[in-house]
Design a protein around this motif. Structure first.
Motif, mmCIF file in Angstrom:
data_model
loop_
_atom_site.group_PDB
_atom_site.id
_atom_site.type_symbol
_atom_site.label_atom_id
_atom_site.label_comp_id
_atom_site.label_asym_id
_atom_site.label_seq_id
_atom_site.Cartn_x
_atom_site.Cartn_y
_atom_site.Cartn_z
ATOM 1 N N SER A 55 37.338 46.542 39.835
ATOM 2 C CA SER A 55 36.610 47.932 39.656
ATOM 3 C C SER A 55 36.007 48.322 40.850
ATOM 4 N N ALA A 56 35.215 47.450 41.468
ATOM 5 C CA ALA A 56 34.576 47.965 42.735
ATOM 6 C C ALA A 56 35.450 48.390 43.855
ATOM 7 N N LEU A 57 36.461 47.733 44.056
ATOM 8 C CA LEU A 57 37.447 47.590 45.008
ATOM 9 C C LEU A 57 38.069 48.896 44.901
ATOM 10 N N VAL A 58 38.696 49.311 43.681
ATOM 11 C CA VAL A 58 39.323 50.455 43.465
ATOM 12 C C VAL A 58 38.333 51.675 43.682
ATOM 13 N N GLY A 59 37.179 51.489 43.446
ATOM 14 C CA GLY A 59 36.228 52.782 43.599
ATOM 15 C C GLY A 59 35.939 52.804 45.151
ATOM 16 N N ILE A 60 36.117 51.832 45.964
ATOM 17 C CA ILE A 60 35.991 52.027 47.487
ATOM 18 C C ILE A 60 37.144 52.657 47.931
ATOM 19 N N ASN A 61 38.254 52.000 47.532
ATOM 20 C CA ASN A 61 39.785 52.470 48.092
ATOM 21 C C ASN A 61 40.839 52.346 47.037
ATOM 22 N N PRO A 62 41.060 53.543 46.235
ATOM 23 C CA PRO A 62 41.961 53.602 44.931
ATOM 24 C C PRO A 62 43.566 53.202 45.520
ATOM 25 N N ASP A 63 43.680 53.271 46.880
ATOM 26 C CA ASP A 63 44.969 52.937 47.286
ATOM 27 C C ASP A 63 45.411 51.706 47.679
ATOM 28 N N LEU A 64 44.414 50.808 47.376
ATOM 29 C CA LEU A 64 44.587 49.467 47.742
ATOM 30 C C LEU A 64 46.049 48.764 46.913
ATOM 31 N N PRO A 65 47.070 47.998 47.577
ATOM 32 C CA PRO A 65 48.028 47.351 46.798
ATOM 33 C C PRO A 65 47.334 46.600 45.517
ATOM 34 N N GLY A 66 48.233 46.432 44.614
ATOM 35 C CA GLY A 66 48.103 45.725 43.160
ATOM 36 C C GLY A 66 48.009 44.326 43.616
ATOM 37 N N TRP A 67 48.848 43.954 44.469
ATOM 38 C CA TRP A 67 48.904 42.484 44.668
ATOM 39 C C TRP A 67 47.420 41.868 45.378
ATOM 40 N N LEU A 68 46.908 42.945 46.248
ATOM 41 C CA LEU A 68 45.540 42.397 46.779
ATOM 42 C C LEU A 68 44.473 42.617 45.979
ATOM 43 N N LEU A 69 44.549 43.330 44.775
ATOM 44 C CA LEU A 69 43.548 43.778 44.072
ATOM 45 C C LEU A 69 43.466 42.556 43.169
ATOM 46 N N LEU A 70 44.562 42.072 42.423
ATOM 47 C CA LEU A 70 44.707 40.967 41.930
ATOM 48 C C LEU A 70 44.245 39.511 42.439
ATOM 49 N N THR A 71 44.604 39.538 43.812
ATOM 50 C CA THR A 71 44.172 38.230 44.428
ATOM 51 C C THR A 71 42.710 38.245 44.606
ATOM 52 N N SER A 72 42.149 39.429 44.656
ATOM 53 C CA SER A 72 40.568 39.546 45.029
ATOM 54 C C SER A 72 39.894 39.449 43.754
ATOM 55 N N GLY A 73 40.532 39.716 42.519
ATOM 56 C CA GLY A 73 39.930 39.487 41.455
ATOM 57 C C GLY A 73 39.983 37.905 41.033
ATOM 58 N N VAL A 74 40.959 37.307 41.291
ATOM 59 C CA VAL A 74 41.120 35.795 41.097
ATOM 60 C C VAL A 74 39.882 35.127 42.182
ATOM 61 N N VAL A 75 40.066 35.371 43.548
ATOM 62 C CA VAL A 75 39.053 34.943 44.411
ATOM 63 C C VAL A 75 37.723 35.059 43.933
ATOM 64 N N ALA A 76 37.246 36.389 43.497
ATOM 65 C CA ALA A 76 36.045 36.234 43.155
ATOM 66 C C ALA A 76 35.826 35.546 41.786
ATOM 67 N N ALA A 77 36.855 35.366 40.863
ATOM 68 C CA ALA A 77 36.409 34.727 39.464
ATOM 69 C C ALA A 77 36.414 33.207 39.784
ATOM 70 N N PRO A 131 42.143 46.979 35.023
ATOM 71 C CA PRO A 131 42.635 47.564 35.834
ATOM 72 C C PRO A 131 44.174 47.122 36.164
ATOM 73 N N THR A 132 45.067 48.217 36.187
ATOM 74 C CA THR A 132 46.694 47.726 36.377
ATOM 75 C C THR A 132 46.807 47.366 37.781
ATOM 76 N N THR A 133 47.205 46.350 38.127
ATOM 77 C CA THR A 133 47.550 45.610 39.487
ATOM 78 C C THR A 133 49.008 45.507 39.605
ATOM 79 N N THR A 159 57.735 40.866 32.058
ATOM 80 C CA THR A 159 57.112 41.888 32.994
ATOM 81 C C THR A 159 56.771 41.006 34.131
ATOM 82 N N PRO A 160 56.457 41.654 35.411
ATOM 83 C CA PRO A 160 56.058 41.060 36.743
ATOM 84 C C PRO A 160 54.847 40.165 36.423
ATOM 85 N N ILE A 161 53.752 40.660 35.686
ATOM 86 C CA ILE A 161 52.824 39.658 35.270
ATOM 87 C C ILE A 161 53.084 38.386 34.802
ATOM 88 N N GLN A 162 53.968 38.640 33.670
ATOM 89 C CA GLN A 162 54.364 37.305 33.122
ATOM 90 C C GLN A 162 55.242 36.316 33.879
#
Length: 321
Positions: A55-77, A131-133, A159-162
Motif C-alpha cells: 500500500s505504501a509503494l502504491v501510494g508513492i507510485n501507482p504505476d509500479l508493476p504488480g510483480w515488483l509490488l508482490l516481491t516487495s511485500g514478500v521481502v518486507a514480510a 492490493p491487486t498485484t 489464476t496466475p497467483i495460484q
C-alpha cells in the motif's frame, strides 16, 4: 471430469500453502518437542506487513508493476516474521524449556492471543482489501470430450497467483530439504533433535540452532501469509488462526517432526478439503460445500489421532526423558 480436475488444482494450491506452514510446526517439534500454536499468527503478521508495504509503494507510485509490488511485500514480510518468531522463542519459550510440557503450550496460546490483539490495534479489526498485484483473469483450458450422446466442453481454470503459489512453494520445499540434508545448520538441527545435551557436548550451540529453526519456519509462514492474502484479496488480524490450525492438522497427518511428512500431509489435506467440498456441494445442490470444508480437515485430525497418532510417515518413538 471437469469438476475432478478443477478440485485437484484447487487442492494443490491449498495444500501447497498448508505444507509451507506445516513445515514450521514440524521443524520446531522435531528439534524442541514443542507445538508452537502461535505459528499461525506469524502467517497473519506476514500478510498484514506485506499489505502495509505494498500500500505504501502504491501510494508513492501507482504505476509500479504488480510483480515488483508482490516481491516487495514478500521481502518486507519475511524479516518482520523472522524477528517476531525470534522474539517469541527467546522470551516466551526458552525460559520454559525445562518446565512441564503444559507450560509452553499455555504460553503459546497466550502469545497467539497477544499477537492477534496487537495486530488488531495496529491494522484495525476490519477486513483489509489486499492490493491487486497480478492479473485476476483466470487461465481457462477448454477441452471437448466426445461421448455417444454428444460432445461436451470440459473447463478448467487457474489464476496466475495460484500458479505462483504452487511454483514458489515447491521451490521453497526443495530448498528447505537441501538445507536440512546438506548444510551445516541442517546437520546441527538433526543432531539437536536427537539429543540437545549430547549435541552441546559436540560443540553445537543448541540455543542458536533452536532459534534458527524458529526463524526459518517463520520465513516460510511469512511467504505463505502473503500468498493467502494475494489469493483471497483480503487480510485481517484473525486470518492466521484457521490456516495455522489446519497446517498443524497437516503436520500431524504426515507425521509431526518429519519434514517429508509435513509436505505430504499439507498436500493431502488440501486435496481432501477441495474434493470433499466440491463433491459435497454438487451432491447437495450447493446447500453444502465450500462453507463446510473445515469439517474435512478436523475429521482427518480426529481419525489420524485415533487410528495412527504417529502420522503417515512418523515413527512411533517414546517420549523424551
Amino acid at each position: 471430469m471437469d469438476i475432478l480436475l478443477q478440485q485437484l488444482i484447487n487442492g494443490l494450491v491449498l495444500g501447497s500453502i498448508y505444507a509451507l506452514v506445516a513445515l514450521g510446526y514440524t521443524m520446531v517439534y522435531g528439534v524442541l518437542g514443542l507445538i508452537n500454536f502461535a505459528h499461525g499468527e506469524v502467517l497473519m503478521i506476514g500478510a498484514l506487513t506485506a499489505f502495509s508495504a505494498i500500500s505504501a509503494l502504491v501510494g508513492i507510485n501507482p504505476d509500479l508493476p504488480g510483480w515488483l509490488l508482490l516481491t516487495s511485500g514478500v521481502v518486507a514480510a519475511i524479516p518482520v516474521c523472522m524477528a517476531v518468531s525470534f522474539t517469541i522463542e527467546r522470551f516466551a519459550y526458552r525460559p520454559l524449556r525445562n518446565a512441564p510440557r503444559l507450560a509452553p503450550l499455555i504460553s503459546a496460546i497466550g502469545v497467539s492471543i497477544v499477537l492477534q490483539t496487537l495486530a488488531m490495534i495496529i491494522w484495525g479489526r476490519n477486513y483489509l482489501i489486499f492490493p491487486t498485484t497480478l492479473p485476476n483473469d483466470p487461465i481457462v483450458l477448454h477441452t471437448f470430450v466426445p461421448t455417444p450422446e454428444a460432445d461436451y466442453e470440459r473447463i478448467v481454470s487457474i489464476t496466475p497467483i495460484q500458479i505462483l503459489i504452487v511454483v514458489v512453494s515447491a521451490l521453497l520445499m526443495l530448498a528447505l530439504t537441501f538445507m536440512v540434508k546438506k548444510s551445516r545448520l541442517g546437520k546441527a538441527m538433526r543432531a539437536t533433535s536427537e539429543n540437545p545435551q549430547i549435541a552441546s557436548l559436540m560443540g553445537i550451540n543448541a540455543n542458536s540452532v533452536i532459534a534458527a529453526t524458529f526463524v526459518i519456519g517463520a520465513a516460510l509462514a511469512g511467504v505463505a501469509g502473503v500468498m493467502v492474502a494475494a489469493n483471497y484479496a483480503v487480510a485481517h488480524f484473525y486470518m492466521g488462526f484457521l490456516p495455522g490450525l489446519k497446517a498443524f492438522t497437516a503436520a500431524v497427518l504426515g507425521g509431526i517432526g518429519n519434514i517429508y511428512g509435513a509436505m505430504l500431509g499439507g498436500l493431502l489435506l488440501g486435496m481432501i478439503e477441495s474434493l470433499g467440498a466440491g463433491y459435497l456441494g454438487q451432491l447437495t445442490g450447493g446447500f453444502l460445500g465450500s462453507h463446510y470444508q473445515d469439517i474435512f480437515a478436523f475429521a482427518v485430525l480426529i481419525l489420524v489421532l485415533t487410528l495412527r497418532p504417529s502420522g503417515l510417515l512418523g515413527e512411533r518413538v517414546s517420549d523424551r526423558a
